[in-house]
Design an enzyme around this catalytic site. Sequence first.
Site, short mmCIF file in Angstrom:
data_model
loop_
_atom_site.label_atom_id
_atom_site.label_comp_id
_atom_site.label_asym_id
_atom_site.label_seq_id
_atom_site.Cartn_x
_atom_site.Cartn_y
_atom_site.Cartn_z
CG HIS A 25 2.66 -1.46 -4.40
ND1 HIS A 25 2.39 -1.96 -5.67
CD2 HIS A 25 3.11 -0.19 -4.58
CE1 HIS A 25 2.66 -1.02 -6.56
NE2 HIS A 25 3.10 0.06 -5.94
CB CYS A 26 8.37 -2.21 -3.42
SG CYS A 26 9.91 -1.30 -3.17
#
Length: 392
Positions: free
Chosen positions: A189-190
């Site tokens: 997850h960025c």
Amino acid sequence: MAGQWVLVCHGLITLLVLVSFLCGQWPIFQGTFIERIHVFLTFGAYDYFLRFVGAVFGSKGTNAILSVEYFCCDRPNPILQIIYLAILGGTYYFVAKSSFSYIPGYYLSGVHRHTSLLAVGIGVLLFLLTSFSDPGTVKAENVSQYISAYPYDNVIYSEKECSTCKIPKPARSKHCSICDRCVARFDHHCGWMNNCIGERNTGYFMAFLLWHFLLCIYGAVTIGLILAGRLKELRVIYILTVYYGVENSFLSLAPHVVQWLLASYNTQILLMVFLAIVSLLLAGFFSYHAKLCLTNTTTNETFKWQEYISWQGKINEAKASAAALKASINGMSTEGKPPESKCRAFFRKSPLEDVQVVKNNIYDKGFFHNLHEIIFPPSMRSSFLQSKSKSG
């Protein structure tokens, strides 16, 4: 002169903080002061801050900080996206304000005023594509197609149900606790994108990293050429050698040229150093993810393999130790056998040295196939869509 040294010290401290924060956990920095700075920045400083707030404002203040932390770190939010746009826009503004007046110059044509804006625009476009594209959400309607696309290896992935979504969990997928959805070929997850990086948008993410690396290089080189052009146009080398009697050699001229540049173009030098540092960080990050893509591995799978190899290694070591102990007991009970020489016993290979755990990645099908899977994900192919329509 004091202001110039302050500028240099500011740049060095900024570099140290950036490297410590982003790279302090790398094995090469283990046991160094960079690792200690990283621990302080990522854990220690926040812990001391929480204690301070608790001591001054009590439990209400601590709960308020924890609520902010939950919003910023555990739920989707656009904070880092806004920061990215602010950094990009602010950097472009300062570059344009400080340097565009020297374009066209001795080494640069006027076209760079327009190409720089175009390059920034493409960077923003890739950012939007990565941020708002579907990373490959697994739903009840497409779960069977994803299970067919990614078979279970029965090592780090086995057939099971997602405890949150209550649907079968395809291999290589993971339920993201921040986005609250299962993502196919989950990488990570960025926060900068406020989105997961998965099967459908890994290509956009890689293009974003590569383009921003090239954008930073372009900006740093452009500013460097502007400064080199100013040296030529103002005949600084000629003045130093003819009027000030400085020897016409690199070692003699370099300190005077640097001093002149810091005094006259400190903003441009600060921007150039900043862009160079960011380009190095982006190069490292892109190289890491490029290696993962070309071996058809994800960041999530890297951690899974590390856990599996560590666990399997401990089991094999325990078995080897038990076998060595059994052989030693049998050797002690054997009568009439001449004792082994101390020299031979010293150089004898330990059974523990033969303990090896091999990583068998069934998803790695060669350079070109792996690259093709990133550019053309399975869920975007006609075969996937046709099977989906049939099942629907």
